[in-house]
Motif scaffolding. Structure first.
Motif, PDB file in Angstrom:
ATOM      1  N   SER C  24      47.693  32.957  44.742  1.00  0.00           N
ATOM      2  CA  SER C  24      46.717  33.414  45.736  1.00  0.00           C
ATOM      3  C   SER C  24      46.912  32.694  47.071  1.00  0.00           C
ATOM      4  O   SER C  24      46.479  33.180  48.109  1.00  0.00           O
ATOM      5  CB  SER C  24      45.287  33.230  45.220  1.00  0.00           C
ATOM      6  OG  SER C  24      44.877  31.880  45.299  1.00  0.00           O
ATOM      7  N   CYS C  27      48.620  34.834  49.753  1.00  0.00           N
ATOM      8  CA  CYS C  27      47.987  36.039  50.288  1.00  0.00           C
ATOM      9  C   CYS C  27      47.889  35.992  51.819  1.00  0.00           C
ATOM     10  O   CYS C  27      47.240  35.117  52.389  1.00  0.00           O
ATOM     11  CB  CYS C  27      46.600  36.211  49.662  1.00  0.00           C
ATOM     12  SG  CYS C  27      45.914  37.823  49.992  1.00  0.00           S
ATOM     13  N   LEU C  35      55.314  42.633  49.606  1.00  0.00           N
ATOM     14  CA  LEU C  35      55.313  41.482  48.698  1.00  0.00           C
ATOM     15  C   LEU C  35      53.936  40.826  48.633  1.00  0.00           C
ATOM     16  O   LEU C  35      53.557  40.259  47.610  1.00  0.00           O
ATOM     17  CB  LEU C  35      56.372  40.465  49.128  1.00  0.00           C
ATOM     18  CG  LEU C  35      57.802  40.887  48.806  1.00  0.00           C
ATOM     19  CD1 LEU C  35      58.795  39.912  49.429  1.00  0.00           C
ATOM     20  CD2 LEU C  35      58.016  40.959  47.302  1.00  0.00           C
ATOM     21  N   ASP C  36      53.201  40.894  49.719  1.00  0.00           N
ATOM     22  CA  ASP C  36      51.820  40.412  49.698  1.00  0.00           C
ATOM     23  C   ASP C  36      51.043  41.133  48.615  1.00  0.00           C
ATOM     24  O   ASP C  36      50.280  40.527  47.863  1.00  0.00           O
ATOM     25  CB  ASP C  36      51.135  40.691  51.046  1.00  0.00           C
ATOM     26  CG  ASP C  36      51.064  39.460  51.921  1.00  0.00           C
ATOM     27  OD1 ASP C  36      50.741  38.383  51.393  1.00  0.00           O
ATOM     28  OD2 ASP C  36      51.317  39.566  53.130  1.00  0.00           O
ATOM     29  N   LEU C  37      51.248  42.445  48.558  1.00  0.00           N
ATOM     30  CA  LEU C  37      50.513  43.239  47.568  1.00  0.00           C
ATOM     31  C   LEU C  37      50.959  42.910  46.155  1.00  0.00           C
ATOM     32  O   LEU C  37      50.136  42.785  45.245  1.00  0.00           O
ATOM     33  CB  LEU C  37      50.660  44.737  47.869  1.00  0.00           C
ATOM     34  CG  LEU C  37      49.607  45.221  48.871  1.00  0.00           C
ATOM     35  CD1 LEU C  37      50.062  45.040  50.291  1.00  0.00           C
ATOM     36  CD2 LEU C  37      49.204  46.634  48.604  1.00  0.00           C
ATOM     37  N   SER C  38      52.280  42.753  45.973  1.00  0.00           N
ATOM     38  CA  SER C  38      52.785  42.468  44.626  1.00  0.00           C
ATOM     39  C   SER C  38      52.317  41.100  44.138  1.00  0.00           C
ATOM     40  O   SER C  38      51.868  40.956  42.992  1.00  0.00           O
ATOM     41  CB  SER C  38      54.312  42.521  44.614  1.00  0.00           C
ATOM     42  OG  SER C  38      54.755  43.821  44.954  1.00  0.00           O
ATOM     43  N   ALA C  40      49.750  39.403  45.073  1.00  0.00           N
ATOM     44  CA  ALA C  40      48.306  39.418  44.827  1.00  0.00           C
ATOM     45  C   ALA C  40      48.002  40.101  43.497  1.00  0.00           C
ATOM     46  O   ALA C  40      47.112  39.670  42.755  1.00  0.00           O
ATOM     47  CB  ALA C  40      47.573  40.130  45.965  1.00  0.00           C
ATOM     48  N   ASN C  41      48.737  41.163  43.182  1.00  0.00           N
ATOM     49  CA  ASN C  41      48.516  41.832  41.897  1.00  0.00           C
ATOM     50  C   ASN C  41      48.791  40.899  40.732  1.00  0.00           C
ATOM     51  O   ASN C  41      48.029  40.850  39.766  1.00  0.00           O
ATOM     52  CB  ASN C  41      49.434  43.056  41.766  1.00  0.00           C
ATOM     53  CG  ASN C  41      48.741  44.329  42.213  1.00  0.00           C
ATOM     54  OD1 ASN C  41      47.557  44.319  42.513  1.00  0.00           O
ATOM     55  ND2 ASN C  41      49.481  45.411  42.265  1.00  0.00           N
ATOM     56  N   GLY C  43      48.700  37.641  40.806  1.00  0.00           N
ATOM     57  CA  GLY C  43      47.632  36.639  40.840  1.00  0.00           C
ATOM     58  C   GLY C  43      46.351  37.160  40.198  1.00  0.00           C
ATOM     59  O   GLY C  43      45.692  36.459  39.431  1.00  0.00           O
ATOM     60  N   LEU C  44      46.009  38.405  40.506  1.00  0.00           N
ATOM     61  CA  LEU C  44      44.788  38.986  39.947  1.00  0.00           C
ATOM     62  C   LEU C  44      44.879  39.122  38.431  1.00  0.00           C
ATOM     63  O   LEU C  44      43.905  38.846  37.714  1.00  0.00           O
ATOM     64  CB  LEU C  44      44.528  40.362  40.571  1.00  0.00           C
ATOM     65  CG  LEU C  44      43.918  40.332  41.966  1.00  0.00           C
ATOM     66  CD1 LEU C  44      43.993  41.703  42.628  1.00  0.00           C
ATOM     67  CD2 LEU C  44      42.469  39.857  41.915  1.00  0.00           C
ATOM     68  N   ASP C  45      46.046  39.543  37.949  1.00  0.00           N
ATOM     69  CA  ASP C  45      46.232  39.611  36.495  1.00  0.00           C
ATOM     70  C   ASP C  45      45.974  38.242  35.874  1.00  0.00           C
ATOM     71  O   ASP C  45      45.296  38.125  34.843  1.00  0.00           O
ATOM     72  CB  ASP C  45      47.670  40.027  36.149  1.00  0.00           C
ATOM     73  CG  ASP C  45      47.954  41.501  36.445  1.00  0.00           C
ATOM     74  OD1 ASP C  45      46.999  42.285  36.557  1.00  0.00           O
ATOM     75  OD2 ASP C  45      49.148  41.852  36.553  1.00  0.00           O
ATOM     76  N   VAL C  47      44.301  35.576  37.042  1.00  0.00           N
ATOM     77  CA  VAL C  47      42.905  35.121  37.111  1.00  0.00           C
ATOM     78  C   VAL C  47      42.074  35.846  36.052  1.00  0.00           C
ATOM     79  O   VAL C  47      41.197  35.252  35.407  1.00  0.00           O
ATOM     80  CB  VAL C  47      42.324  35.338  38.531  1.00  0.00           C
ATOM     81  CG1 VAL C  47      40.833  35.051  38.559  1.00  0.00           C
ATOM     82  CG2 VAL C  47      43.049  34.453  39.541  1.00  0.00           C
TER      83      VAL C  47
END
Lengths: 94, 333, 243
Positions: C24, C27, C35-38, C40-41, C43-45, C47
């Protein structure tokens, strides 16, 4: 000078049985990256079950200047549509 | 999020001269299409001034999304619960996605993303002034979602019917995705406003600092907004700055009341006759100062963007080089 | 709750939490918007996984925000700083390839909750591994600069790999009850995967050296304390509050 990764057009199938529909674009250096970026950008909210990515440069589009020649001739071909035909009212299921 | 009109107020509109140079028959046909609420698509004929205005507005909008990741990104690592962390990361990621949609939409007009980013980094392109204010406390994350995204929604909803097809379609997607942004912000504020005295203080302080900059997000007053008339005629804009600002005040004040926070405007009063709130004057000198780059953290924002871009150059080059090798290899097989 | 089981859930949860926190940090600062989006995805998984595992261990937020270094049980690998993009990818590469195998086995755990969390998470992580593998290949077989950075990054991260396969007295009984995965059994497959990707990247496998370990027992690198100081600041500064 343009060092951008090439642009790819992204098509998403929303659910099984539907066609792929244009969703947007991503920049990517190669096809697998394009698929992954498309996945990470356009299917974050369960928007799709399948993806296509196509290099934008490979898309051939019709010219708006030729739109009249291409599309208007279809306008008077009303006989292609079922409502053109007169059927007696008491005849059903046709 | 949305970018306001950021032209200097002293700069007079010039597009009339540009229009004169256009083919009059094409121009009439174009204006008629737009007036009939038809969509203009990338390969359609359009006046040069329309293209230029659109590239400017869409790239400013995209830049605002990307720079807008920074103030909120400042708190992702400090979000106070696992739920808040996931929500904030997802929200800031959305802003990145929205920037991406908007750059792509702008690219259909023949300007590459790299050119637009270069314009941002060199200071030629602008982004919304709101992001040049610092996020000091966790309550700022609440205030940004509630007020800044709230203002953005009002700005963006009409743009779903803007005349340029790719822009309108991007806005439809953006509006749909942003619907949770404002609610998560208001939820944060609600919890803080009902929390400990320290949390309450944070919440009120955040409202105090973000209220006026949020009103500025709608852009200068209509009589000082050089391009409004033409933009409205072209359906690039659908409502005037002052109309939208009034709408924002009218919907937001009762929300502040509902959670016991006070809008920092002594002149704020309900006007029964108008059915709207009267509110005090916006400090436009501050607005123009921030537009000029005098916002407290403007330099930090640009430094962070430029660093990300420059530090990433070797990664972008590596992927390009790898792809080129791959093509050569595939051809040799 | 069984102490050994909650300890194990914390190991799993802390790995995901700390790596999610690290990712994160990217971000808004990635080399390319995509790559920001990838990142973050991913990272979200992570968390999300952390939340589920820590809920099994107790009050997830309490565990995430109110334990100090000695009580964190993540491996040393995940707490290593992001560094440049190559270092982030090297860390992800070693970890995700291991985590995918671990979760695959864990989805057959005798503990149903662990099994169901793992079954969901393994799908996420197989994507993380794919993403990291591809980037190792692009950077390893990209430019001279990217290759040098990738080599250096792998050199840095490699010594944290051994710890992933350690077993200790806490783990033994859980393995015997088929609740926990025996990580020793994952090693050969992990090495095969990693070696295959490195070969595709035209990179050599780094020279083995004495592995760095201690994370599972709370003996971390200096980096974790700073990460926690940032992450835990608000709940620590305002005790007893709800956010």
């Amino acid at each position: 000078m343009n060092n951008d990764w090439p642009l790819w057009e992204v098509f998403v199938r929303a659910k099984h049985g539907l066609s792929h529909k244009h969703a947007g674009s991503v920049h990517a250096a190669d096809a697998r990256m394009a698929l992954e970026s498309a996945r990470d950008t356009y299917t974050r909210r369960m928007e799709g079950v399948s993806l296509w990515v196509v290099p934008s440069a490979q898309i051939v589009a019709s010219d708006p200047g030729e739109a009249a020649a291409l599309f208007e001739p279809a306008a008077d071909k009303v006989y292609r549509h079922p409502t053109f035909y007169v059927i007696p009212e008491h005849v059903k299921n046709i | 999020m949305y970018t306001t009109e950021l032209e200097d107020k002293n700069k007079k509109p010039a597009p009339r001269e540009v229009l004169v140079a256009e083919d009059p028959a094409k121009l009439v046909a174009f204006e008629a299409r737009v007036a009939a609420d038809e969509f203009i698509e990338p390969k359609d004929w359009m006046p040069a001034a329309y293209r230029k205005t659109l590239v400017r507005q869409m790239s400013q909008h995209a830049h605002s999304e990307i720079v807008g990741m920074l103030p909120e990104g400042n708190w992702i690592t400090r979000a106070p619960s696992l739920r808040r962390k996931a929500v904030l990361l997802a929200k800031v990621q959305d802003e990145g996605g929205h920037g991406l949609y908007l750059y792509a939409a702008a690219e259909t007009l023949g300007t590459s993303r790299e050119e637009m980013i270069e314009a941002l980094h060199s200071g030629r392109a602008k982004y919304s002034t709101i992001f040049n204010y610092p996020t000091l406390t966790w309550a700022d994350i609440g205030a940004i979602g509630w007020l800044v995204d709230g203002a953005a929604i009002l700005n963006q909803v009409p743009l779903q019917r803007t005349s340029y097809g790719p822009y309108a379609r991007a806005m439809v997607k953006i509006c749909k995705e942003e619907s949770f942004h404002q609610r998560q912000g208001f939820e944060i504020m609600t919890v803080l406003a009902g929390g400990s005295p320290e949390q309450r203080r944070m919440a009120q302080d955040a409202l105090d600092r973000w209220w006026w900059p949020s009103l500025m997000m709608f852009g200068p007053p209509d009589d000082n907004s050089p391009n409004t008339a033409q933009s409205i005629r072209w359906r690039i804009k659908r409502e005037t700055n002052d109309e939208l600002r009034q709408k924002f005040v009218d919907v937001t004040v009762p929300q502040a009341d509902a959670i016991g926070l006070k809008v920092p405007d002594p002149k704020l009063a309900w006007n029964e006759a108008r059915g709207s709130y009267d509110f005090g004057p916006v400090d436009w000198e501050e607005f123009y100062a921030v537009v000029r780059g005098e916002g407290l953290v403007a330099k930090d924002r640009m430094k962070a963007r430029v660093a990300a871009w420059e530090d990433g150059a070797w990664v972008r080059e590596a992927a390009t080089a790898h792809a080129a090798k791959h093509v050569v290899k595939a051809a040799a097989e | 709750m069984d102490r050994a089981l909650s300890d194990y859930a914390m190991r799993l949860g802390d790995d995901s939490l700390i790596l999610g926190q690290r990712l994160s940090e990217w971000c808004g600062h990635a080399p390319m918007l995509e790559l920001d989006l990838s990142l973050a995805n991913i990272g979200l998984d992570l968390v999300g996984q952390a939340t589920h595992f820590l809920m099994l261990a107790g009050d997830a937020d309490r565990l995430a925000f109110h334990r100090d270094v000695l009580d964190f049980k993540n491996c040393l690998l995940v707490e290593q700083p992001n560094g440049d993009f190559a270092q982030t990818i090297a860390r992800q590469f070693l970890f995700s390839n291991w985590q995918e195998l671990q979760l695959r086995e864990l989805s057959g755990s005798a503990n149903e909750t662990l099994a169901s969390i793992a079954a969901k998470a393994v799908k996420e992580v197989s994507y993380h591994a794919r993403f990291a593998n591809e980037w190792v290949v692009r950077l390893g077989d990209g430019t001279d600069e990217s290759r040098a950075r990738m080599v250096q990054a792998l050199e840095w991260m490699w010594r944290f790999g051994d710890e992933l396969f350690d077993v200790d007295a806490q783990l033994d009984p859980l393995i015997a009850e088929r609740i926990a995965v025996d990580p020793r059994e994952l090693r050969a497959e992990w090495e095969a995967r990693v070696t295959k990707t490195l070969a595709q990247a035209t990179l050599d496998v780094p020279v083995p050296r004495r592995g760095a370990r201690g994370g599972r027992m709370g003996h971390h690198s200096e980096h974790l304390g700073h990460l926690l100081a940032t992450m835990q600041f608000l709940p620590r500064a305002y005790p007893g509050t709800v956010w």
